[in-house]
Scaffold this motif. Structure first.
Motif, PDB file in Angstrom:
ATOM      1  N   PRO A   1      47.210  -7.818  32.937  1.00 34.11           N
ATOM      2  CA  PRO A   1      47.080  -9.043  33.742  1.00 34.11           C
ATOM      3  C   PRO A   1      46.819 -10.297  32.897  1.00 34.11           C
ATOM      4  O   PRO A   1      47.426 -11.348  33.143  1.00 34.11           O
ATOM      5  CB  PRO A   1      45.902  -8.730  34.672  1.00 34.11           C
ATOM      6  N   ALA A   2      45.955 -10.195  31.895  1.00 34.96           N
ATOM      7  CA  ALA A   2      45.684 -11.366  31.039  1.00 34.96           C
ATOM      8  C   ALA A   2      46.922 -11.736  30.223  1.00 34.96           C
ATOM      9  O   ALA A   2      47.213 -12.923  30.039  1.00 34.96           O
ATOM     10  CB  ALA A   2      44.499 -11.086  30.117  1.00 34.96           C
ATOM     11  N   TYR A   3      47.643 -10.734  29.742  1.00 42.35           N
ATOM     12  CA  TYR A   3      48.887 -11.017  29.009  1.00 42.35           C
ATOM     13  C   TYR A   3      49.907 -11.708  29.915  1.00 42.35           C
ATOM     14  O   TYR A   3      50.592 -12.636  29.496  1.00 42.35           O
ATOM     15  CB  TYR A   3      49.491  -9.735  28.440  1.00 42.35           C
TER      16      TYR A   3
ATOM     17  N   ASP B   1      49.244 -13.625  32.468  1.00 39.29           N
ATOM     18  CA  ASP B   1      48.773 -15.015  32.622  1.00 39.29           C
ATOM     19  C   ASP B   1      49.170 -15.842  31.416  1.00 39.29           C
ATOM     20  O   ASP B   1      49.626 -16.970  31.548  1.00 39.29           O
ATOM     21  CB  ASP B   1      47.258 -15.052  32.806  1.00 39.29           C
ATOM     22  N   LYS B   2      48.994 -15.278  30.222  1.00 42.07           N
ATOM     23  CA  LYS B   2      49.331 -15.993  28.987  1.00 42.07           C
ATOM     24  C   LYS B   2      50.830 -16.270  28.917  1.00 42.07           C
ATOM     25  O   LYS B   2      51.255 -17.380  28.579  1.00 42.07           O
ATOM     26  CB  LYS B   2      48.907 -15.148  27.772  1.00 42.07           C
TER      27      LYS B   2
ATOM     28  N   SER C   1      52.961 -16.442  31.451  1.00 39.15           N
ATOM     29  CA  SER C   1      53.322 -17.392  32.506  1.00 39.15           C
ATOM     30  C   SER C   1      52.917 -18.816  32.150  1.00 39.15           C
ATOM     31  O   SER C   1      53.616 -19.768  32.487  1.00 39.15           O
ATOM     32  CB  SER C   1      52.669 -16.987  33.837  1.00 39.15           C
ATOM     33  N   ALA C   2      51.793 -18.945  31.440  1.00 37.40           N
ATOM     34  CA  ALA C   2      51.322 -20.273  31.021  1.00 37.40           C
ATOM     35  C   ALA C   2      52.194 -20.810  29.900  1.00 37.40           C
ATOM     36  O   ALA C   2      52.271 -22.022  29.693  1.00 37.40           O
ATOM     37  CB  ALA C   2      49.856 -20.194  30.591  1.00 37.40           C
TER      38      ALA C   2
END
Length: 190
Positions: free
Chosen positions: A181-183, A185-186, A188-189
């Motif tokens: 999930p954090a990857y 987010d990264k 997508s950002a």
């Protein structure tokens, strides 16, 4: 212009029509399945006996663990696309040979081109070697680490079957999955 569903169905038809890809005449093709708009593709090495029987990827014991790991991060199989480098079960469930990978890899590459995922997760060393042939580091060196190359993000993971044979790998796989999930987010950002 074909839709993604139609284009993936065409790849599946080509897999099924590939006489050189089959090891035995009555084998079932296992082209892959899932969401045509998936942001994540999971790539294994080759189908096993259960997969050959059903024509679906990751439906045996390793597939059950994959489902559990997906659920652990709030995903289900319908949210992702799951495929293998090799679309037919190798004899004796042996590792795929280089010429077999070379013959069948274009099917996977076409699926990736159709879906355009944000993240490609390798499930094991054969998927890593097939899709990143210039990578010299091993899966044990790279697992759980995000790799970004030429605008595509990759995440090497151990194969779920590793946890079936080595109980200590189970937590490693769950920990690596927890990073997804954090990857995302990264990525997508961006």
């Amino acid at each position: 212009m074909m839709t993604k569903v139609e284009a993936l169905a065409e790849v599946a038809r080509r897999v099924a029509a590939c006489k050189r890809c089959r090891y035995e005449p009555n084998q079932n093709p296992v082209p892959g399945e899932g969401n045509p708009d998936a942001e994540i593709i999971f790539v294994g090495e080759a189908p096993g006996a259960k997969e050959n029987e059903t024509g679906k990827p990751f439906v045996g014991a390793a597939g059950q663990f994959l489902n559990e790991m997906l659920n652990s991060i709030g995903l289900e199989r319908l949210d992702v696309f799951i495929a293998n480098v090799i679309k037919y079960q190798p004899p004796g469930n042996r590792d795929p040979l280089p010429d077999e990978i070379a013959l069948q890899l274009p099917f996977l590459n076409k699926q990736i081109a159709i879906i355009k995922p944000k993240l490609i997760c390798f499930l094991g060393r054969h998927a890593l070697a097939a899709l990143l042939p210039d990578e010299k580091r091993t899966i044990s060196q790279l697992h759980g680490q995000l790799i970004e190359l030429k605008g595509q993000a990759f995440l090497p993971l151990y194969h779920p079957a590793a946890a079936l044979y080595n109980g200590g790998m189970r937590q490693t796989l769950l920990d690596d999955f927890a990073k997804i999930p954090a990857y995302m987010d990264k990525i997508s950002a961006g």
